[in-house]
Scaffold this motif. Sequence first.
Motif, PDB file in Angstrom:
ATOM      1  N   ASN A  71       0.822  -1.221   0.000  1.00 47.35           N
ATOM      2  CA  ASN A  71       0.000   0.000   0.000  1.00 47.35           C
ATOM      3  C   ASN A  71       0.856   1.273   0.000  1.00 47.35           C
ATOM      4  OD1 ASN A  71      -2.534  -1.368   0.054  1.00 47.35           O
ATOM      5  ND2 ASN A  71      -2.173  -1.782   2.224  1.00 47.35           N
ATOM      6  N   LEU A  72       1.890   1.290  -0.811  1.00 47.95           N
ATOM      7  CA  LEU A  72       2.797   2.435  -0.858  1.00 47.95           C
ATOM      8  C   LEU A  72       2.626   3.289  -2.111  1.00 47.95           C
ATOM      9  CD1 LEU A  72       5.995   0.674   0.514  1.00 47.95           C
ATOM     10  CD2 LEU A  72       4.580   2.384   1.692  1.00 47.95           C
ATOM     11  N   VAL A  73       1.634   2.966  -2.933  1.00 51.76           N
ATOM     12  CA  VAL A  73       1.391   3.737  -4.148  1.00 51.76           C
ATOM     13  C   VAL A  73       0.235   4.706  -3.893  1.00 51.76           C
ATOM     14  CG1 VAL A  73       0.796   3.625  -6.600  1.00 51.76           C
ATOM     15  CG2 VAL A  73       2.176   1.805  -5.569  1.00 51.76           C
ATOM     16  N   ASP A  74       0.473   5.980  -4.161  1.00 51.82           N
ATOM     17  CA  ASP A  74      -0.550   7.008  -3.965  1.00 51.82           C
ATOM     18  C   ASP A  74      -1.340   7.296  -5.239  1.00 51.82           C
ATOM     19  OD1 ASP A  74       0.398   7.420  -1.329  1.00 51.82           O
ATOM     20  OD2 ASP A  74       1.897   8.834  -2.055  1.00 51.82           O
ATOM     21  N   GLU A  75      -0.707   7.055  -6.371  1.00 51.73           N
ATOM     22  CA  GLU A  75      -1.296   7.449  -7.645  1.00 51.73           C
ATOM     23  C   GLU A  75      -0.853   6.482  -8.736  1.00 51.73           C
ATOM     24  OE1 GLU A  75      -1.531  11.651 -10.110  1.00 51.73           O
ATOM     25  OE2 GLU A  75       0.108  11.329  -8.725  1.00 51.73           O
ATOM     26  N   TYR A  76      -1.771   6.153  -9.627  1.00 50.31           N
ATOM     27  CA  TYR A  76      -1.475   5.274 -10.762  1.00 50.31           C
ATOM     28  C   TYR A  76      -1.698   6.039 -12.055  1.00 50.31           C
ATOM     29  CZ  TYR A  76      -1.534   1.314  -7.589  1.00 50.31           C
ATOM     30  OH  TYR A  76      -1.255   0.442  -6.569  1.00 50.31           O
ATOM     31  N   LEU A  77      -0.694   5.990 -12.930  1.00 48.78           N
ATOM     32  CA  LEU A  77      -0.808   6.524 -14.278  1.00 48.78           C
ATOM     33  C   LEU A  77      -0.661   5.308 -15.188  1.00 48.78           C
ATOM     34  CD1 LEU A  77       1.513   9.379 -13.350  1.00 48.78           C
ATOM     35  CD2 LEU A  77      -0.809   9.749 -14.141  1.00 48.78           C
ATOM     36  N   ILE A  78      -1.779   4.863 -15.722  1.00 48.48           N
ATOM     37  CA  ILE A  78      -1.821   3.611 -16.476  1.00 48.48           C
ATOM     38  C   ILE A  78      -2.039   3.921 -17.954  1.00 48.48           C
ATOM     39  CG2 ILE A  78      -2.967   1.385 -16.727  1.00 48.48           C
ATOM     40  CD1 ILE A  78      -3.773   1.682 -13.737  1.00 48.48           C
ATOM     41  N   TRP A  79      -1.063   3.545 -18.756  1.00 45.84           N
ATOM     42  CA  TRP A  79      -1.120   3.740 -20.197  1.00 45.84           C
ATOM     43  C   TRP A  79      -1.660   2.445 -20.795  1.00 45.84           C
ATOM     44  CZ3 TRP A  79       1.237   8.251 -22.418  1.00 45.84           C
ATOM     45  CH2 TRP A  79       1.893   9.078 -21.501  1.00 45.84           C
ATOM     46  N   ILE A  80      -2.900   2.475 -21.287  1.00 48.01           N
ATOM     47  CA  ILE A  80      -3.518   1.272 -21.841  1.00 48.01           C
ATOM     48  C   ILE A  80      -3.392   1.299 -23.368  1.00 48.01           C
ATOM     49  CG2 ILE A  80      -5.632  -0.089 -22.048  1.00 48.01           C
ATOM     50  CD1 ILE A  80      -6.479   1.028 -19.352  1.00 48.01           C
ATOM     51  N   TYR A  81      -2.761   0.260 -23.893  1.00 44.81           N
ATOM     52  CA  TYR A  81      -2.507   0.157 -25.329  1.00 44.81           C
ATOM     53  C   TYR A  81      -3.624  -0.632 -26.002  1.00 44.81           C
ATOM     54  CZ  TYR A  81       2.046   2.213 -24.655  1.00 44.81           C
ATOM     55  OH  TYR A  81       3.049   3.091 -24.372  1.00 44.81           O
ATOM     56  N   PRO A  82      -3.991  -0.252 -27.219  1.00 41.41           N
ATOM     57  CA  PRO A  82      -5.127  -0.877 -27.891  1.00 41.41           C
ATOM     58  C   PRO A  82      -4.784  -2.225 -28.531  1.00 41.41           C
ATOM     59  CG  PRO A  82      -4.226   0.823 -29.294  1.00 41.41           C
ATOM     60  CD  PRO A  82      -3.440   0.859 -28.001  1.00 41.41           C
ATOM     61  N   LEU A  83      -4.333  -3.149 -27.698  1.00 43.45           N
ATOM     62  CA  LEU A  83      -4.067  -4.492 -28.167  1.00 43.45           C
ATOM     63  C   LEU A  83      -4.135  -5.444 -26.985  1.00 43.45           C
ATOM     64  CD1 LEU A  83      -0.371  -5.467 -28.630  1.00 43.45           C
ATOM     65  CD2 LEU A  83      -1.008  -3.421 -27.407  1.00 43.45           C
ATOM     66  N   ALA A  84      -4.350  -6.706 -27.302  1.00 42.09           N
ATOM     67  CA  ALA A  84      -4.349  -7.756 -26.284  1.00 42.09           C
ATOM     68  C   ALA A  84      -3.286  -8.764 -26.682  1.00 42.09           C
ATOM     69  CB  ALA A  84      -5.715  -8.426 -26.203  1.00 42.09           C
ATOM     70  N   ILE A  85      -2.637  -9.333 -25.694  1.00 37.19           N
ATOM     71  CA  ILE A  85      -1.677 -10.397 -25.953  1.00 37.19           C
ATOM     72  C   ILE A  85      -2.184 -11.673 -25.289  1.00 37.19           C
ATOM     73  CG2 ILE A  85       0.281  -8.860 -26.319  1.00 37.19           C
ATOM     74  CD1 ILE A  85       1.212  -9.380 -23.468  1.00 37.19           C
ATOM     75  N   LYS A  86      -1.723 -12.804 -25.795  1.00 36.33           N
ATOM     76  CA  LYS A  86      -2.255 -14.092 -25.359  1.00 36.33           C
ATOM     77  C   LYS A  86      -2.029 -14.360 -23.874  1.00 36.33           C
ATOM     78  CE  LYS A  86      -2.094 -18.984 -26.532  1.00 36.33           C
ATOM     79  NZ  LYS A  86      -1.535 -19.975 -27.430  1.00 36.33           N
ATOM     80  N   SER A  87      -0.854 -14.032 -23.385  1.00 31.64           N
ATOM     81  CA  SER A  87      -0.538 -14.241 -21.973  1.00 31.64           C
ATOM     82  C   SER A  87       0.570 -13.282 -21.582  1.00 31.64           C
ATOM     83  CB  SER A  87      -0.100 -15.687 -21.713  1.00 31.64           C
ATOM     84  OG  SER A  87       1.086 -15.973 -22.429  1.00 31.64           O
ATOM     85  N   GLY A  88       0.801 -13.165 -20.282  1.00 30.53           N
ATOM     86  CA  GLY A  88       1.847 -12.260 -19.850  1.00 30.53           C
ATOM     87  C   GLY A  88       1.863 -12.081 -18.351  1.00 30.53           C
TER      88      GLY A  88
END
Length: 180
Positions: free
Chosen positions: A133-150
Motif C-alpha cells: 500500500n505504498l502507491v498514492d497514484e497510478y498513471l496507467i497507459w492502456i494500449y489498444p491491443l491484447a496479448i495471449k498471456s503475460g
Amino acid sequence: MNITLNGYMAGPKGELDWHEPYWDQEMGNIITKQLGDADTLLIGRKTYECMAPYWQAQQVNISAPRDVLDFADLMNRYEKVIFSKSLRAVSWQNARLAKRPIAKEIRTLKNMHGKDIIVYGSGKLVKQLIKLNLVDEYLIWIYPLAIKSGRALFTSRLYMAPYKTTIFNSGVVLLCYKIS
C-alpha cells in the motif's frame, strides 16, 4: 505503467515490444511533463540494467532530438533508488542501491521534502509497492491491443478514484487514478 487491454504489463518472458509501435511525440510530451514534476526515480534491477546505459549514452548523443536530450538530462540528473538483491554497486549518475527494506525506504523518501517519486517499468518492484500500500497514484497507459498471456499488473482487488483521462491519436489511453 504500460499495459495491454487485457491487463498485462509484459509478455510471459518480459517482452515489451508490443508497445513500441504506438509511441508518439504527443505521448512523449506527457511523460516528459510527468518526469518534470518529479525528482526521484524508483527502479528495479532489470530496468536499471536497461535504462542506465541507454540514458547515459543519450545524454551525449549529438544526433539525438532535443526532446530526447532534455529527457536524458532529467533521467541522469535525478536521484535514482535502485532495488536489487543481487547488485552490489551501481554506476549511473545520482543512483544508489536501497539499503533498507522497501517499506522503510519508501516511507523515508515520502517524508523528505521534494517533488514526486516515479517508478518506471520495474514490474516486480511495482507489485511489492502495491502489496505494501505504498502507491498514492497510478498513471496507467492502456494500449489498444491484447496479448495471449503475460505478466499482470494487478493480481488483487484495488479501489481507485479516477481524476483524469487522456486519449492519444495512437489509440493509447492514459488513465490517472488516486487511491480511494
